[in-house]
Design an enzyme around this catalytic site. Structure first.
Site, PDB file in Angstrom:
ATOM      1  N   TYR A   1      28.778  36.119  30.069  1.00 20.06           N
ATOM      2  CA  TYR A   1      29.176  36.423  30.137  1.00 20.06           C
ATOM      3  C   TYR A   1      30.138  37.304  28.984  1.00 20.06           C
ATOM      4  O   TYR A   1      30.745  36.383  28.272  1.00 20.06           O
ATOM      5  CB  TYR A   1      30.272  36.963  31.592  1.00 20.06           C
ATOM      6  CG  TYR A   1      30.169  36.379  32.665  1.00 20.06           C
ATOM      7  CD1 TYR A   1      28.802  36.432  32.752  1.00 20.06           C
ATOM      8  CD2 TYR A   1      30.828  35.982  33.815  1.00 20.06           C
ATOM      9  CE1 TYR A   1      28.768  36.314  34.246  1.00 20.06           C
ATOM     10  CE2 TYR A   1      30.124  36.359  34.818  1.00 20.06           C
ATOM     11  CZ  TYR A   1      29.577  36.170  35.335  1.00 20.06           C
ATOM     12  OH  TYR A   1      29.042  36.128  36.710  1.00 20.06           O
TER      13      TYR A   1
ATOM     14  N   ASN B   1      23.303  41.260  44.276  1.00 19.99           N
ATOM     15  CA  ASN B   1      24.862  42.109  44.327  1.00 19.99           C
ATOM     16  C   ASN B   1      24.553  42.903  45.298  1.00 19.99           C
ATOM     17  O   ASN B   1      25.630  42.907  45.670  1.00 19.99           O
ATOM     18  CB  ASN B   1      24.779  43.130  42.948  1.00 19.99           C
ATOM     19  CG  ASN B   1      25.046  42.041  41.762  1.00 19.99           C
ATOM     20  OD1 ASN B   1      25.352  41.127  40.976  1.00 19.99           O
ATOM     21  ND2 ASN B   1      24.519  42.745  40.613  1.00 19.99           N
TER      22      ASN B   1
ATOM     23  N   ARG C   1      36.732  28.707  38.687  1.00 16.87           N
ATOM     24  CA  ARG C   1      35.279  28.626  38.620  1.00 16.87           C
ATOM     25  C   ARG C   1      35.038  28.012  37.487  1.00 16.87           C
ATOM     26  O   ARG C   1      35.842  28.137  36.391  1.00 16.87           O
ATOM     27  CB  ARG C   1      33.980  29.667  38.822  1.00 16.87           C
ATOM     28  CG  ARG C   1      34.544  30.860  39.940  1.00 16.87           C
ATOM     29  CD  ARG C   1      33.777  31.723  39.971  1.00 16.87           C
ATOM     30  NE  ARG C   1      33.773  32.881  40.648  1.00 16.87           N
ATOM     31  CZ  ARG C   1      33.783  33.610  41.994  1.00 16.87           C
ATOM     32  NH1 ARG C   1      33.432  32.572  42.441  1.00 16.87           N
ATOM     33  NH2 ARG C   1      34.208  34.702  42.913  1.00 16.87           N
TER      34      ARG C   1
ATOM     35  N   HIS D   1      44.105  33.312  40.450  1.00 17.21           N
ATOM     36  CA  HIS D   1      43.042  34.531  39.291  1.00 17.21           C
ATOM     37  C   HIS D   1      43.305  34.458  37.673  1.00 17.21           C
ATOM     38  O   HIS D   1      42.351  34.343  37.103  1.00 17.21           O
ATOM     39  CB  HIS D   1      42.826  36.124  39.628  1.00 17.21           C
ATOM     40  CG  HIS D   1      40.775  35.859  39.374  1.00 17.21           C
ATOM     41  ND1 HIS D   1      41.392  37.060  38.302  1.00 17.21           N
ATOM     42  CD2 HIS D   1      40.223  35.941  39.535  1.00 17.21           C
ATOM     43  CE1 HIS D   1      39.728  37.402  38.529  1.00 17.21           C
ATOM     44  NE2 HIS D   1      38.753  36.611  38.491  1.00 17.21           N
TER      45      HIS D   1
ATOM     46  N   HIS E   1      32.571  41.459  31.148  1.00 14.27           N
ATOM     47  CA  HIS E   1      33.945  41.025  32.026  1.00 14.27           C
ATOM     48  C   HIS E   1      34.965  41.274  31.600  1.00 14.27           C
ATOM     49  O   HIS E   1      36.283  41.089  32.690  1.00 14.27           O
ATOM     50  CB  HIS E   1      33.189  39.548  32.418  1.00 14.27           C
ATOM     51  CG  HIS E   1      34.271  38.558  33.615  1.00 14.27           C
ATOM     52  ND1 HIS E   1      34.688  38.169  33.321  1.00 14.27           N
ATOM     53  CD2 HIS E   1      33.644  39.100  35.076  1.00 14.27           C
ATOM     54  CE1 HIS E   1      35.716  37.412  34.550  1.00 14.27           C
ATOM     55  NE2 HIS E   1      34.813  38.168  35.588  1.00 14.27           N
TER      56      HIS E   1
ATOM     57  N   ARG F   1      32.823  49.057  34.211  1.00 18.66           N
ATOM     58  CA  ARG F   1      31.487  48.234  34.299  1.00 18.66           C
ATOM     59  C   ARG F   1      31.300  48.670  35.901  1.00 18.66           C
ATOM     60  O   ARG F   1      29.533  49.206  35.754  1.00 18.66           O
ATOM     61  CB  ARG F   1      31.825  46.467  34.548  1.00 18.66           C
ATOM     62  CG  ARG F   1      30.103  46.360  34.492  1.00 18.66           C
ATOM     63  CD  ARG F   1      29.744  44.839  34.079  1.00 18.66           C
ATOM     64  NE  ARG F   1      30.535  44.504  36.080  1.00 18.66           N
ATOM     65  CZ  ARG F   1      31.045  43.318  36.365  1.00 18.66           C
ATOM     66  NH1 ARG F   1      31.689  42.715  35.771  1.00 18.66           N
ATOM     67  NH2 ARG F   1      31.703  43.107  37.082  1.00 18.66           N
TER      68      ARG F   1
END
Length: 698
Positions: free
Chosen positions: A483, A63, A390, A450, A607, A579
């Site tokens: 996730y 990260n 993805r 997205h 997520h 988060r």
């Protein structure tokens, strides 16, 4: 301020003036760094299995890499071009100095966690990650042979002199700067040399078990082997010092989409140079002399506030490989079997009877795969349209789309080429799909796509029926196991029509159309969120109960933050489960005392995005692909979909919202001082973890 207090409505200009105080906003970059401290806390939690603690440490390191590649690079860009400060009032130079101070502490804590806690704990259980000074004679002999046979042949050391300028150093690669004394074969006096470790070399090397005296499973870092034997690269010279370093570079791809004729080609060209863009961070061994550090800084164009001294391997995140190489189930989270959809062999019949809600990873992602596989094989399916952001390397999703195209169905896929760090993979994916006859489009110029959408058009009797999958997460079976995300599969006609219209916009040149059910960025989602916040504010001013509960990954959109402040002043009770980064400052008297912000960090990465509005007794619940960030609400193609089935909405409220508000084991609460504090069970409350409770319910 209580909700019964009389509050006069204020104009937009009054609101803007009232909330101009920078003290009402937290800095996004510092808030994002705070999240990494929360991840690191999991690595220090003795209730977490040991190898999982190792993984949390590695996640915090990864990260941090991405933080510098993107966020710090963005701040440096703002500094260079003199851009105005964000609502928190911090100018780029101040942010960079604050980032350096906080990152220095984070890096210290990361390496202390490794050196003092995890490494000794692993060794006590027979898993050794050995430093140079702990090798026994047989291990050192074996490693010397490994260096000569496997490493040395692929190294190209470079002495620094006028004929050999400082080499190009690729982003985040392992390098050794070597201080030499002596004369080489050409009579040149040695001083400095650079040894670059090719990316083809393994960063973690497992030692044969017979070399261990006690039968331990032992590993060494490539950096340790290089440092130990680097002298063999310079025969006849004396190595006075060898210091590992790593440079991090700006990794944000910049393509002027209005100027390029071929986006895919432009991205391919950008990817070639990405690894050599402007440097933003230098990690260097803590014992490296200052003059050498200054030489490196000069060559990378960096200032002192970009240097981080490292007490250990500079690529600490690579130790994550040990997790996969150590087959010790007792040191990992216990496996679980997610729920599956009954009779999923007839998935269209199931969806036709009623909406299907999946909460991953507790509900298996296989239902989504089944839907697409059955659509590909079903002769009654005429068309499939899908967005891909993805997908993973070996995607069942992609295979099904190819099968569908080869069987004569009309298949259209919107592939987002600019998915960060997946650009190269998505370019290859687009080529693969096109070769199979799939119609591939790259979305909309200037906006990342997205949204997560799948549309299947099926002939049933004399009619065509639309089946839809909408999600908060990617079509990626790997991340669906780690996730938390929500999926809705529906045959609702209104939702199907909306999704069809969205695909027309993405794949053609259709004008903006009014949607019946869905909210869409960049057109209606931002306004839709503001409208619903303001509606709760109006109810509160009338003395009605008013409440907002929202869950997301990050929050920074200024208008949304201000609207939440106004709602709080009116008495709306607001719970935000955020988060990561959050620029809203809760608990400020007279401004945000009715807002509570918490962050959940546990086994699974949170997520899912869920927005719930009380609406005076007629609640509205939405799931979305978008966080409440400027980019998501204003500069991306996103979807936000309502959960129309009351039972499913209640399930989400219970399992995804209320459950996380009740969590007192994995929750951190944000105070008005901008500090996150770990919540602990009160004496009259039993310990409760939302994620653990959901696993126990399986």
């Amino acid at each position: 301020m209580s909700k019964s207090s009389p509050i006069e409505p204020v104009s937009a200009s009054d609101v803007s003036q009232q909330f101009r105080d920078p003290g009402l906003y937290l800095n996004r970059e510092l808030s994002q760094l705070d999240f990494n401290f929360r991840v690191l806390a999991q690595a220090l939690d003795e209730q977490v299995p040991l190898l999982e603690r190792l993984r949390f440490l590695c996640i915090s390191c990864t990260n941090l890499d991405e933080f510098f590649e993107i966020r710090v690079a963005t701040v440096r860009h703002a500094q260079e071009f003199g851009l105005p400060p964000a609502p928190d009032g911090m100018r780029p130079t101040v942010i960079l100095n604050a980032v350096h101070d906080l990152t220095t502490k984070l890096v210290h804590d990361q390496y202390n966690c490794w050196n003092q806690v995890l490494c000794p704990a692993l060794a006590s259980l027979g898993v050794g990650v050995l430093s140079h000074n702990s090798w026994n004679v047989r291990q050192k002999r074996w490693l010397r042979g490994y260096f000569r046979n496997e490493i040395m042949p692929v190294l190209s050391p470079l002495g620094l002199d006028p004929a050999h300028p400082f080499p190009k150093i690729f982003n985040k690669t392992l390098n050794i700067v070597v201080v030499l004394n002596g004369i080489d074969a050409f009579g040149r006096a040695g001083h400095l040399a650079i040894v670059r470790a090719p990316r083809s070399l393994p960063r973690i090397i497992e030692l044969p078990q017979h070399l261990s005296r006690d039968g331990s499973q032992n590993f060494v870092f490539l950096s340790s082997v290089l440092s130990a034997f680097v002298g063999e690269l310079f025969p006849g010279m004396v190595v006075k010092g060898a210091y590992q370093f790593r440079v991090t570079r700006n990794s944000e791809l910049v393509v002027d989409e209005d100027e390029v004729e071929n986006l895919a080609l432009a991205l391919r060209n950008e990817l070639v140079t990405r690894g050599y863009r402007l440097a933003v961070r230098l990690e260097i061994a803590e014992d490296c002399p200052i003059p050498i550090v200054r030489t490196l800084l000069q060559n990378f164009g960096l200032q002192e506030n970009a240097v981080y001294r490292i007490n250990g391997p500079v690529n600490l995140s690579r130790v994550s490989q040990v997790y996969d190489m150590v087959l010790r189930p007792e040191l990992k989270y216990p496996p679980f079997n997610p729920r599956t959809v009954r009779n999923s062999d007839h998935i269209f019949e199931i969806i036709a009877k009623g909406d299907v809600l999946l909460y991953h990873p507790y509900d298996a992602f296989t239902a989504v795969l089944d839907l697409l596989r059955q659509a590909a094989a079903d002769p009654d399916v005429l068309a499939i349209k899908q967005t891909l952001y993805r997908t993973g390397k070996d995607s069942t999703i992609v295979d099904a789309l190819i099968q569908a195209a080869r069987s004569g169905k009309d298949v259209t896929v919107v592939v987002e080429l600019r998915a960060r760090f997946d650009e190269e993979a998505n370019l290859g994916l687009a080529d693969k799909l096109q070769e199979a006859g799939v119609q591939v489009v790259y979305g909309v110029v200037g906006y990342k796509t997205h949204a997560k959408m799948l549309l299947i058009v099926r002939r049933e009797g004399r009619k065509l029926r639309r089946y839809v999958h909408l999600g908060t997460g990617n079509y990626h079976s790997g991340t669906a196991r780690i996730y938390t995300d929500l999926s809705l599969m529906t045959a609702n006609a209104a939702i199907g029509k909306d999704v069809h219209q969205l695909f027309l916009q993405l794949s053609g040149l259709a004008p903006k159309m009014k949607l019946e059910c869905l909210l869409q960025s960049p057109f209606t989602l931002h306004a839709g969120v503001l409208f619903r916040i303001e509606r709760e504010t109006t109810f509160a001013r009338k003395g009605c109960p008013a409440r907002i509960v929202a869950k997301m990954n990050a929050l920074n959109e200024p208008q949304v933050v201000r609207a939440l402040y106004v709602a709080s002043q009116a008495g709306v009770q607001i719970d935000l489960i955020v988060r990561g980064a959050c620029t809203l400052r809760p608990g400020v008297q007279g401004i945000s005392e009715n807002i509570r912000v918490r962050s959940i960090v546990g086994r699974f990465l949170e997520h899912s995005r869920v927005y719930w509005f009380a609406n005076n007794g007629t609640p509205e619940l939405f799931c979305a692909s978008a966080d409440w960030l400027e980019r998501n609400l204003l500069r991306r193609v996103e979807i936000c979909f309502p959960i129309l089935n009351p039972d499913l909405a209640k399930r989400i409220y219970s399992d995804v919202l209320q459950s996380y508000l009740d969590d007192n084991l994995n929750a951190w609460e944000l105070g008005s001082d901008g500090v996150y504090r770990k919540l602990l069970p009160e004496t009259d409350h039993a310990p409760y973890s939302a994620q653990a409770a959901l696993l126990e319910s399986l």
